[in-house]
Design an enzyme around this catalytic site. Structure first.
Site, short mmCIF file in Angstrom:
data_model
loop_
_atom_site.label_atom_id
_atom_site.label_comp_id
_atom_site.label_asym_id
_atom_site.label_seq_id
_atom_site.Cartn_x
_atom_site.Cartn_y
_atom_site.Cartn_z
N ASP A 102 0.92 -1.10 0.01
CA ASP A 102 -0.02 0.00 0.08
C ASP A 102 0.93 1.11 0.16
O ASP A 102 1.82 1.46 1.00
CB ASP A 102 -0.75 0.08 1.30
CG ASP A 102 -2.14 0.75 1.20
OD1 ASP A 102 -2.17 1.58 0.61
OD2 ASP A 102 -3.19 0.09 1.86
N ASP A 209 -2.84 4.53 -2.55
CA ASP A 209 -3.83 5.35 -1.65
C ASP A 209 -4.23 6.67 -2.22
O ASP A 209 -3.20 7.43 -2.82
CB ASP A 209 -2.96 5.58 -0.18
CG ASP A 209 -4.08 6.01 0.81
OD1 ASP A 209 -4.95 5.26 1.28
OD2 ASP A 209 -3.81 7.03 1.33
N GLU A 261 -6.71 3.82 -5.31
CA GLU A 261 -8.08 3.92 -4.61
C GLU A 261 -8.49 5.53 -5.27
O GLU A 261 -7.84 6.36 -5.02
CB GLU A 261 -7.73 4.25 -3.09
CG GLU A 261 -8.91 4.39 -2.40
CD GLU A 261 -8.80 4.83 -1.09
OE1 GLU A 261 -9.53 4.76 -0.20
OE2 GLU A 261 -7.61 5.54 -0.73
N HIS A 335 -10.82 -1.47 5.06
CA HIS A 335 -10.59 -0.87 6.14
C HIS A 335 -11.33 0.35 6.57
O HIS A 335 -11.12 0.78 7.70
CB HIS A 335 -9.12 -1.06 6.64
CG HIS A 335 -8.58 0.00 5.55
ND1 HIS A 335 -8.55 -0.42 4.20
CD2 HIS A 335 -8.16 1.25 5.66
CE1 HIS A 335 -7.84 0.75 3.69
NE2 HIS A 335 -7.59 1.74 4.40
N ASP A 336 -11.84 0.86 5.61
CA ASP A 336 -12.60 2.14 5.83
C ASP A 336 -14.09 1.97 5.74
O ASP A 336 -14.82 3.13 6.00
CB ASP A 336 -12.19 3.25 4.78
CG ASP A 336 -10.74 3.48 4.53
OD1 ASP A 336 -9.87 3.63 5.62
OD2 ASP A 336 -10.35 3.68 3.49
C1 GLC Z 1 -7.29 6.04 2.27
C2 GLC Z 1 -7.13 5.13 3.23
C3 GLC Z 1 -7.77 5.39 4.47
C4 GLC Z 1 -6.87 6.61 4.97
C5 GLC Z 1 -6.86 7.81 3.90
C6 GLC Z 1 -5.57 8.57 3.99
O1 GLC Z 1 -8.64 6.42 2.00
O2 GLC Z 1 -7.91 3.80 2.67
O3 GLC Z 1 -7.72 4.62 5.48
O4 GLC Z 1 -7.19 7.24 6.16
O5 GLC Z 1 -6.56 7.25 2.45
O6 GLC Z 1 -4.44 8.09 3.77
#
Ligand code: GLC
Length: 581
Positions: A102, A209, A261, A335-336
């Site tokens: 990641d 990310d 993402e 995880h979010d």
């Molecule tokens: C992404 C991650 C999340 C994090 C955010 C900032 O959305 O999945 O867990 O808080 O980025 O890095």
């Protein structure tokens, strides 16, 4: 340029996501770690996955559980050592699985050396970040007001005044996560170096990310409304495609599996990110389907899921990515996100009659695992894990949840109301310890876990489900296996189908592969009911053709009623049925 992965490779692969902090603790400190993951590789092999994406384990002050990275090329001692990491890569490879890392390159932690050197006044590193003067400032030393009304993702202004910089710095997430300035070529080069570092250690792929937020708009100005619209303004910015192409080329990862993402993105950009001709990414995560239970688009206001909207989003993204030769990452959980079983099976996840959580979980899995794209399984999803429903706000750990709890109370909600919302929307819902067994703390740790275990672990756990016919885990194994066995699942065309007026909560689609190998089906019909009552699907036109010849490939109820003459298929509550020809 090296060859990008073929659609067949992508379409026959399944990725498993590990939230390392909550997966398996090998040393009793209550925090999952790399040796813990190694000890569970046989379990992942049993499940049948190809790649394992591990959330960040780099040194970090842990303000955002590791998404605030203070050193990209090292390992936080709480998670293990570089030797542990090398062992993990080797052990995974020995079992035919690849590790995906990641990469959090949109922002650093404020404790990262780059930010620290900027604070110390080094001009070179000041140029790594996005610094602005305050609005209405009378000159150096006078902060004035934040430069714009932008709100960060976790609540509050996206700007922080820093006297040592004499400027405001931009943070799209927590105040401890200053955004990097990707217009600076040195930043882009440094980020490519990070990716190359891990590639050279034997990693097989990457997740990037919030990577569509790296290219900020040319003019940074107010957005209409409260300021949260800045996310959409920053998303898919002017140079994002160019920066990604450059990153991929410089880091030498074009042939690897990659996923971005994408916050507040759109179909057109995701087609561009993932069309092989772009040489950007293998696939994207988009989130529109996980906002169908936001009231008026607001995460912190509860509503029942809007299934008609869900169906529309899936059909737009499935058919739209197919038309543009793009590729979707398929997922319900990460995880979010709160656990999908709790979201779609009746709010709160508690109070289900007997085994309906299992029906809901299998239906949801069927819905995404037969789509076109690459499925992701988030740890514990394959067991049927649900939201924990903690009794107190003190049980939550997540910075976003804690901030919004306070914001909701300041806005006039009672503590009980605010807790109810948090219990359904918190990112911690997906971060509870993995449920390995009915032992203390679900077998996750011999110590005190950093966050509490969900109360249903005695029933919902890996040990109770492995090898047990009809269990959720065995159902997931079958899904993973079918994707590898049947070319129509890996490669078939997708087309959404109308389920008729008496089935408003059914999502129905077909997969078709005319030149499927002999002995394999050419056509699948997937029916998934999000209804907690029985209903009757009525197929018409091409979708109903040959219904009498269809066999059942997979189903979640033993008894079913199909009437080929009228195109009618009766479905039970939360039933999933896959027919094959
Ligand atoms: C992404 C991650 C999340 C994090 C955010 C900032 O959305 O999945 O867990 O808080 O980025 O890095």
């Amino acid at each position: 340029m090296s060859k990008t992965m073929s659609k067949h490779d992508l379409g026959s692969s399944v990725v498993y996501q590990i939230y390392i902090k909550s997966f398996c603790d090998s040393d009793g400190d209550g925090i999952g770690d790399l040796p813990g993951i190694v000890s569970k590789l046989d379990y992942l092999k049993y499940l049948g996955v190809d790649y394992i994406w591990i959330t960040p384990f780099f040194p970090s002050p842990q303000r955002d559980n590791g998404y605030d990275v203070s050193d990209y090329c090292a390992i936080d001692p709480a998670y293990g050592t570089m030797d542990d990491f090398d062992a993990l890569v080797a052990e995974a490879r020995r079992r035919g699985m690849g590790i995906m890392l990641d990469m959090v390159l949109c922002h650093t932690s404020s404790e990262h050396e780059w930010f620290q050197r900027a604070l110390a006044g080094e001009e070179r590193y000041r140029r790594y970040y996005i610094l602005r003067d305050g609005r209405g400032s009378s000159g150096p030393g006078d902060p004035g007001e934040p430069p714009t009304n932008w709100q960060c993702a976790f609540g509050g202004s996206a700007w922080e005044w820093e006297p040592r910089l004499g400027k405001w710095y931009l943070h799209m997430h927590d105040v401890s996560q200053p955004d990097l300035d990707w217009t600076n070529p040195e930043v882009r080069e440094a980020c490519a170096d990070v990716v190359r570092f891990w590639r050279d250690r034997g990693v097989r792929g990457f997740r990037f990310d919030v990577v569509n937020l790296i290219s900020k708009p040319e003019v940074i100005e107010d957005v209409p409304g409260s300021g949260s619209a800045c996310r959409a303004l920053v998303a898919d910015g002017p140079h994002v495609h160019e920066y990604l192409q450059e990153l991929v080329e410089r880091a030498g990862i074009d042939g690897m599996i990659t996923v971005g993402e994408m916050a507040a993105t759109n179909l057109e950009n995701c087609v561009r990110y993932t069309n092989p001709a772009s040489h950007e990414l293998s696939m994207t995560f988009s989130f529109h389907h996980l906002k169908v239970d936001y009231k008026d688009g607001k995460k912190w206001e509860l509503a029942d899921p809007d299934i008609a909207r869900l169906r529309q989003i899936f059909s737009d993204w499935q058919e739209g990515m197919q038309a543009g030769e793009g590729w979707n990452a398929l997922f319900w959980n990460n995880h979010d996100q709160p656990r999908a079983i709790s979201r779609f099976g009746g709010r709160g996840g508690a109070g289900y009659p007997d085994t309906s959580w299992e029906k809901v979980g299998k239906m949801l899995a069927t819905c995404t695992h037969f789509m076109q794209g690459t499925p992701y399984i988030f740890q514990g999803e394959e067991l049927g894990m649900t939201n924990p429903g903690y009794p107190s706000i003190d049980d939550y750990r997540d910075v976003e949840s804690k901030n919004y709890y306070r914001i909701m109370i300041e806005g006039g909600k009672s503590p009980a109301e605010a807790l109810r919302v948090v219990s359904e929307r918190s990112r911690d819902d997906g971060r509870t310890p993995m449920q390995w067994s009915a032992a203390a703390h679900a077998g996750f740790t011999t110590g005190e876990p950093w966050i509490g275990v969900a109360p249903n672990y005695e029933r919902v756990n890996a040990e109770a489900e492995a090898g047990v016919e009809g269990s959720m885990l065995e159902f997931y194994r079958r899904l993973v296996c079918l994707r590898k066995e049947l070319d129509v699942v890996a490669e078939g065309a997708v087309r959404f189908v109308d389920a008729g007026p008496a089935a408003p909560k059914v999502i129905a689609y077909e997969r078709v592969l005319e030149d499927a190998p002999a002995g394999q089906p050419k056509r699948l019909l997937v029916l998934c009911s999000f209804d907690n009552e029985p209903c009757a699907v009525r197929l018409s036109g091409a979708a109903a053709e040959g219904l009498g010849d269809a066999g059942v490939l997979l189903g979640t109820y033993p008894r079913r009623l199909i009437d080929p003459a009228s195109g009618m298929v009766a479905l039970h509550a939360f039933e999933a049925l896959v027919l094959a020809w």
